[in-house]
Design a protein around this motif. Sequence first.
Motif, mmCIF file in Angstrom:
data_model
loop_
_atom_site.group_PDB
_atom_site.id
_atom_site.type_symbol
_atom_site.label_atom_id
_atom_site.label_comp_id
_atom_site.label_asym_id
_atom_site.label_seq_id
_atom_site.Cartn_x
_atom_site.Cartn_y
_atom_site.Cartn_z
ATOM 1 N N VAL A 149 -5.822 -6.275 3.682
ATOM 2 C CA VAL A 149 -4.897 -5.217 3.255
ATOM 3 C C VAL A 149 -3.960 -5.648 2.128
ATOM 4 C CG1 VAL A 149 -5.021 -4.084 5.511
ATOM 5 C CG2 VAL A 149 -3.143 -5.687 5.012
ATOM 6 N N SER A 150 -3.208 -4.654 1.675
ATOM 7 C CA SER A 150 -2.364 -4.817 0.493
ATOM 8 C C SER A 150 -1.439 -6.033 0.555
ATOM 9 C CB SER A 150 -1.545 -3.548 0.285
ATOM 10 O OG SER A 150 -0.769 -3.257 1.427
ATOM 11 N N GLY A 151 -0.749 -6.217 1.685
ATOM 12 C CA GLY A 151 0.200 -7.331 1.787
ATOM 13 C C GLY A 151 -0.511 -8.672 1.808
ATOM 14 N N PHE A 198 0.836 -1.207 0.000
ATOM 15 C CA PHE A 198 0.000 0.000 0.000
ATOM 16 C C PHE A 198 0.866 1.251 0.000
ATOM 17 C CE2 PHE A 198 -1.785 3.561 2.321
ATOM 18 C CZ PHE A 198 -3.071 3.689 1.830
ATOM 19 N N ARG A 199 1.952 1.187 0.753
ATOM 20 C CA ARG A 199 2.793 2.389 0.854
ATOM 21 C C ARG A 199 3.476 2.683 -0.480
ATOM 22 N NH1 ARG A 199 4.650 1.385 7.154
ATOM 23 N NH2 ARG A 199 2.507 1.438 7.930
ATOM 24 N N ASP A 200 3.653 1.665 -1.322
ATOM 25 C CA ASP A 200 4.084 1.905 -2.705
ATOM 26 C C ASP A 200 2.951 2.576 -3.477
ATOM 27 O OD1 ASP A 200 6.409 0.530 -2.157
ATOM 28 O OD2 ASP A 200 5.699 -1.359 -3.040
ATOM 29 N N THR A 239 -11.473 -5.029 0.012
ATOM 30 C CA THR A 239 -10.443 -5.855 -0.617
ATOM 31 C C THR A 239 -10.128 -5.405 -2.041
ATOM 32 O OG1 THR A 239 -9.810 -8.091 -1.317
ATOM 33 C CG2 THR A 239 -12.181 -7.596 -1.315
ATOM 34 N N TYR A 240 -8.834 -5.462 -2.351
ATOM 35 C CA TYR A 240 -8.377 -5.149 -3.711
ATOM 36 C C TYR A 240 -8.848 -6.202 -4.702
ATOM 37 C CZ TYR A 240 -5.583 -2.063 -0.913
ATOM 38 O OH TYR A 240 -5.220 -1.097 -0.009
ATOM 39 N N TYR A 241 -9.311 -7.323 -4.171
ATOM 40 C CA TYR A 241 -9.735 -8.428 -5.026
ATOM 41 C C TYR A 241 -11.204 -8.297 -5.431
ATOM 42 C CZ TYR A 241 -9.224 -13.121 -6.951
ATOM 43 O OH TYR A 241 -9.136 -14.181 -7.810
ATOM 44 N N VAL A 297 -11.746 -3.380 11.413
ATOM 45 C CA VAL A 297 -10.556 -4.061 11.919
ATOM 46 C C VAL A 297 -9.592 -4.193 10.749
ATOM 47 C CG1 VAL A 297 -9.598 -6.232 12.810
ATOM 48 C CG2 VAL A 297 -11.775 -5.369 13.700
ATOM 49 N N LYS A 298 -8.317 -3.951 11.012
ATOM 50 C CA LYS A 298 -7.336 -3.928 9.941
ATOM 51 C C LYS A 298 -5.959 -4.271 10.473
ATOM 52 C CE LYS A 298 -5.251 -0.520 6.990
ATOM 53 N NZ LYS A 298 -5.187 0.861 6.661
ATOM 54 N N PRO A 299 -5.214 -5.164 9.845
ATOM 55 C CA PRO A 299 -5.591 -6.050 8.734
ATOM 56 C C PRO A 299 -6.680 -7.063 9.126
ATOM 57 C CG PRO A 299 -3.190 -5.960 9.038
ATOM 58 C CD PRO A 299 -3.814 -5.332 10.240
HETATM 59 C C1 PBG Z 1 -3.312 5.294 5.953
HETATM 60 C C2 PBG Z 1 -3.618 3.915 5.560
HETATM 61 C C3 PBG Z 1 -2.771 2.803 5.401
HETATM 62 C C4 PBG Z 1 -3.554 1.774 4.895
HETATM 63 C C5 PBG Z 1 -4.845 2.265 4.797
HETATM 64 N N1 PBG Z 1 -4.877 3.580 5.241
HETATM 65 C C6 PBG Z 1 -1.327 2.666 5.542
HETATM 66 C C7 PBG Z 1 -0.637 2.787 6.796
HETATM 67 O O1 PBG Z 1 -1.213 2.945 7.868
HETATM 68 O O2 PBG Z 1 0.585 2.768 6.699
HETATM 69 C C8 PBG Z 1 -3.084 0.403 4.502
HETATM 70 C C9 PBG Z 1 -3.963 -0.332 3.556
HETATM 71 C C10 PBG Z 1 -3.347 -1.517 2.917
HETATM 72 O O3 PBG Z 1 -2.241 -1.966 3.270
HETATM 73 O O4 PBG Z 1 -4.003 -2.053 2.024
HETATM 74 N N2 PBG Z 1 -2.900 5.497 7.218
#
Ligand code: PBG
Length: 326
Positions: free
Chosen positions: A274-276, A205-207, A313-315, A248-250
Amino acid sequence: MNDYPSFRPRRLRRSEALRGLVRERTVQPADLVLPLFVVPGKGVRRPVSSMPGVDQTSADELLRDATEALQLGIPAVLLFGIPEEKDDVGSSGYHPSGVVQEAVRLLKRELPELIVVTDVCLCEYTSHGHCGVLRGETVDNDATLPLLARMAVSHAEAGADIVAPSDMMDGRVKAIRAALDVKGHTDVPILSYAIKYASSFYGPFRDAAESAPSFGDRRGYQMDPANAREALREARLDIDEGADLLMVKPAHAYLDVIHRVRMATELPLWAYHVSGEYAMVMAAAERGWLDGDRAMTEVLTSIKRAGADRVVTYYARQFARRAREG
Ligand code: PBG
């Protein structure tokens, strides 16, 4: 002979029709929310290399993706912005004609029935990549709150259906609720990322969002992955401050937390795959190590089984395309 085994669970597994009849959880496109990344410009579509199938797009291209999602039965999108310019207080994040604000206007004009959720956090907009303003090397909680509130109001003013703070500052739900109400947005709900862990699974995600912190990490404000009881406390605090929905995340690595929060509250509960978590299944599938579709379906079903009502979800589109094909 007849008394053992008295119950044969296999009786109900003999055909897909029978299995379908006793299935406890299913995932439908209507359960999914699609995250999208918007960049300035026109006709821009840049693939994110660590997230196959995910692009950074300008608003016009974003509209295409959102249109497809809606046609596939996905009811909502979650918007992230990558601005032209960043500064130490993230001011492009709360500019009335910022990249997200303009994208929201376009989406709500063209697709009024699509639910547009906006991520409220400074990290995509600050030059240092942290989720709030800095005092020395730490994020200043209370100085960040008014900026988050301003950002949420600017999203609501652009027409966002739901604002979703993901910054993990203490007290931000209360600050955002108060600011929305003062500006007349009493009907705009807050989806609080109440339970957000300091996770390594945000890497891709950070990319995509170009939001990696330039020094340090987020462990001073996001939760310790080792803690589950603390999740209940975070949930309670945000409910008391006025959250309408919780996140809740991830998700995949935190199924126990989803379950516990589900048991402890009656608010709508979303989970962010999440992305990973997305990237690792995609990567294994690319190598032929996993059946990507089956693995993703299993993961998304598990997240719902744990107790999430909806899954970010990205999916989402791949899932819905497959569901349409049958
Ligand atoms: C912003 C934010 C993040 C994600 C969603 N909102 C990144 C972070 O906290 O570094 C991550 C989402 C993902 O990994 O899919 N704070």
